[in-house]
Design a protein around this motif. Structure first.
Motif, PDB file in Angstrom:
ATOM      1  N   UNK A  38      -4.633   9.075   6.039  1.00 19.16           N
ATOM      2  CA  UNK A  38      -5.140   8.523   4.781  1.00 19.16           C
ATOM      3  C   UNK A  38      -4.592   7.123   4.545  1.00 19.16           C
ATOM      4  N   UNK A  39      -3.298   6.932   4.805  1.00  9.53           N
ATOM      5  CA  UNK A  39      -2.678   5.634   4.586  1.00  9.53           C
ATOM      6  C   UNK A  39      -3.237   4.552   5.487  1.00  9.53           C
ATOM      7  N   UNK A  40      -3.480   4.897   6.749  1.00  5.45           N
ATOM      8  CA  UNK A  40      -4.048   3.925   7.674  1.00  5.45           C
ATOM      9  C   UNK A  40      -5.433   3.501   7.211  1.00  5.45           C
ATOM     10  N   UNK A  41      -6.189   4.448   6.685  1.00  4.77           N
ATOM     11  CA  UNK A  41      -7.543   4.157   6.210  1.00  4.77           C
ATOM     12  C   UNK A  41      -7.522   3.180   5.031  1.00  4.77           C
ATOM     13  N   UNK A  42      -6.672   3.428   4.032  1.00  5.24           N
ATOM     14  CA  UNK A  42      -6.624   2.538   2.878  1.00  5.24           C
ATOM     15  C   UNK A  42      -6.118   1.161   3.269  1.00  5.24           C
ATOM     16  N   UNK A  43      -5.131   1.109   4.167  1.00  6.91           N
ATOM     17  CA  UNK A  43      -4.599  -0.183   4.605  1.00  6.91           C
ATOM     18  C   UNK A  43      -5.673  -1.023   5.281  1.00  6.91           C
ATOM     19  N   UNK A  68       0.858  -1.186   0.000  1.00  3.75           N
ATOM     20  CA  UNK A  68       0.000   0.000   0.000  1.00  3.75           C
ATOM     21  C   UNK A  68       0.891   1.231   0.000  1.00  3.75           C
ATOM     22  N   UNK A  69       0.914   1.958  -1.114  1.00  5.19           N
ATOM     23  CA  UNK A  69       1.730   3.167  -1.252  1.00  5.19           C
ATOM     24  C   UNK A  69       0.859   4.372  -0.950  1.00  5.19           C
ATOM     25  N   UNK A  70       1.218   5.133   0.086  1.00  5.14           N
ATOM     26  CA  UNK A  70       0.319   6.176   0.566  1.00  5.14           C
ATOM     27  C   UNK A  70       1.098   7.149   1.441  1.00  5.14           C
ATOM     28  N   UNK A  71       0.371   7.889   2.277  1.00  6.88           N
ATOM     29  CA  UNK A  71       1.008   8.724   3.287  1.00  6.88           C
ATOM     30  C   UNK A  71       1.415   7.859   4.468  1.00  6.88           C
ATOM     31  N   UNK A  72       1.617   8.483   5.635  1.00 11.28           N
ATOM     32  CA  UNK A  72       2.056   7.730   6.799  1.00 11.28           C
ATOM     33  C   UNK A  72       0.996   6.776   7.312  1.00 11.28           C
ATOM     34  N   UNK A  73       1.430   5.803   8.124  1.00  9.48           N
ATOM     35  CA  UNK A  73       0.552   4.748   8.620  1.00  9.48           C
ATOM     36  C   UNK A  73       0.652   4.640  10.139  1.00  9.48           C
TER      37      UNK A  73
END
Length: 501
Positions: A216-221, A177-182
């Motif tokens: 945002x990254x935590x949400x997509x993950x 998952x490529x995104x912002x921070x997690x």
């Protein structure tokens, strides 16, 4: 130690957690219901796509598959410095204070072109929180013990519970998952996180944003692979493993080169699927702004940037990695408006996902259309491959409802709920849950289904076969056959795993 009790759990809610919004906002008064925390009057935060050429940062593109031998020394001779070599794809990243560097380096034998890197600005969400206890009223499935499954209308739309009951859970599949921070310690994610890495020079993979900002990254993950652990939400592929790769800063900004490095890293780590809930709508014209606001004329810039991303995505797919990306949130009609190119959604081998979402689901859940095309989603016959649940915020007014144990704005429940921020109280790690809407939320639904297909086939599946399975099992909505809104159909997890071979 993790807290498994969700009664009176804080649920931060984003009015709009998506990249490259289209300037929409929803005014929202402070609710009078005492169970809802007061919120900002700007409930939907409108972000503006900011495309800026980086004047001192460059991408060196090889004429063939490999860079010239000794590229570091040749770059130094052209008054530049190589900062990273992506040898597998014939790219190098470089910096230089010399305004003529690109022209000089482009003369190196074996170099096709040298173009500026670029930055882009994504989301700037406002968050809020409510106290809630969810009641599970979904059809019986293996995910029933997760308290917030009743709020996951997207799982219903794609028939995920039926896929789980059929034994498809994403086992033996690695999703990058490529995104912002997690939030790397979120109780719903930690068991499935196999690794993490940041390509943002000044920030770790761990989300470090302010307490009132959402991840945002935590949400997509979480949408992809939140564990089936009876704690909160459940991901589409709850037994898939996650490789969390930070290519956007916590504030939502990022550089094109970070994304290129992140994709290549995912391939090197043997990911089966890459989720890209990000992108840039880049103008095709030849005038751009640099970091100082100066207009730059560069007729080759976009064409060569596309060459660079295509080198990376082609390499990934040739090495067995399925790539899925959000189509973008500008409500752009790709059949008519061809003034922009969407990266990475338009790149070679990338599966582009548009967004669906109900309007007023909580007001009439049995009759609400879960497959309604989202108000913000990009569309176009050649631009969209498939559709998936991404949520919406188009319901007028500020009606408050008590729905399945949650007191909330009715329009907020039309969005996608997933994993949010983490807090530690008295030594106990607690995860929150957040609503967001966007094609950024649709892509991870699609990625989760791809993981189910690959897992069903024992892992390591050619991307061509994965896409064929998605196409054969999608529900053909809209106009018969491929259309501008749903592409080849809204994805269906149960049919996909039932037909996968």
């Amino acid at each position: 130690m993790y807290n498994h009790k969700l009664t009176h759990h804080l649920l931060p809610v984003l009015g709009l957690g998506l990249l490259f919004t289209f300037g929409c906002s929803k005014e929202n008064p402070t609710p009078t219901d005492p169970s809802i925390t007061a919120v900002s009057s700007q409930a939907i935060a409108a972000g503006t796509p900011g495309f800026t050429l980086r004047s001192k940062h460059y991408i060196i593109i090889a004429a063939g598959d490999e860079l010239p031998a000794g590229i570091e020394g040749l770059t130094t001779a052209a008054n530049g410095k190589v900062t990273s070599v992506l040898q597998e794809v014939g790219l190098a990243l470089a910096t230089s204070d010399d305004p003529e560097f690109a022209a000089k380096a482009a003369k190196i034998t074996g170099v096709r072109s040298v173009v500026r890197d670029f930055t882009y600005q994504g989301f700037n969400p406002e968050a809020r929180a409510v106290e809630a206890e969810a009641l599970n009223v979904n059809p019986a499935s293996t995910g029933d013990s997760n308290p917030y499954l009743p709020l996951q209308w997207g799982a219903t739309a794609i028939q995920a519970p039926a896929a789980w009951n059929a034994g498809a859970l994403g086992e033996n599949v690695l999703v990058a998952d490529l995104d912002g921070g997690f939030e790397l310690t979120h109780p719903d994610l930690v068991a499935n996180i196999q690794g993490s890495k940041s390509f943002v020079p000044t920030e770790p993979a761990q989300f470090m944003g302010a307490a009132n900002k959402s991840s945002h990254g935590t949400h997509t993950a979480g949408t992809i692979a939140a564990a089936d652990n009876s704690i909160g939400v459940i991901g589409v592929a709850p037994k898939a493993k996650l490789l969390l790769v930070k290519v956007l800063a916590d504030a939502g900004s990022g550089s094109f080169s970070w994304m290129l490095q992140g994709i290549l890293y995912a391939v090197q780590e043997r990911a089966d699927v890459i989720n890209l809930s990000l992108g840039a709508a880049i103008p095709r014209h030849d005038q751009y702004l640099d970091e100082n606001g100066k207009v730059v004329n560069d007729t080759k810039a976009i064409q060569e940037l596309l060459v660079a991303i295509n080198k990376v995505t082609s390499y990934a797919t040739k090495n067995g990695v399925t790539i899925i990306a959000s189509a973008g949130n500008d409500a752009n009609n790709g059949n008519q408006d061809k003034s922009t190119v969407h990266i990475p959604a338009d790149a070679t081998g990338v599966i582009s996902i548009s967004s669906t979402g109900p309007m007023g689901w909580a007001l009439d859940p049995l009759k609400a259309n879960l497959d309604r095309f989202a108000s913000y989603s990009n569309y176009g016959t050649s631009a969209i491959d498939f559709a998936a649940p991404g949520g919406d915020f188009a319901l007028p007014g500020s009606a408050i409802v008590n729905f399945r144990g949650v007191t909330q704005y009715a329009w907020a429940l039309d969005m996608v709920i997933s994993t949010g921020r983490v807090s530690v109280v008295n030594g106990i790690t607690r995860g929150s849950y957040t609503w967001m809407a966007g094609t950024s939320m649709a892509a991870p639904h699609a990625t989760g289904i791809a993981a189910l297909i690959i897992g069903r086939n024992g892992g390591s599946m050619d991307p061509v076969r994965v896409e064929a399975a998605l196409r054969a099992s999608a529900d053909d909505l809209g106009q018969p056959g491929r259309d501008a809104y749903y592409g080849q159909g809204r994805l269906n997890a149960f049919r996909a795993v039932s037909q996968a071979q």
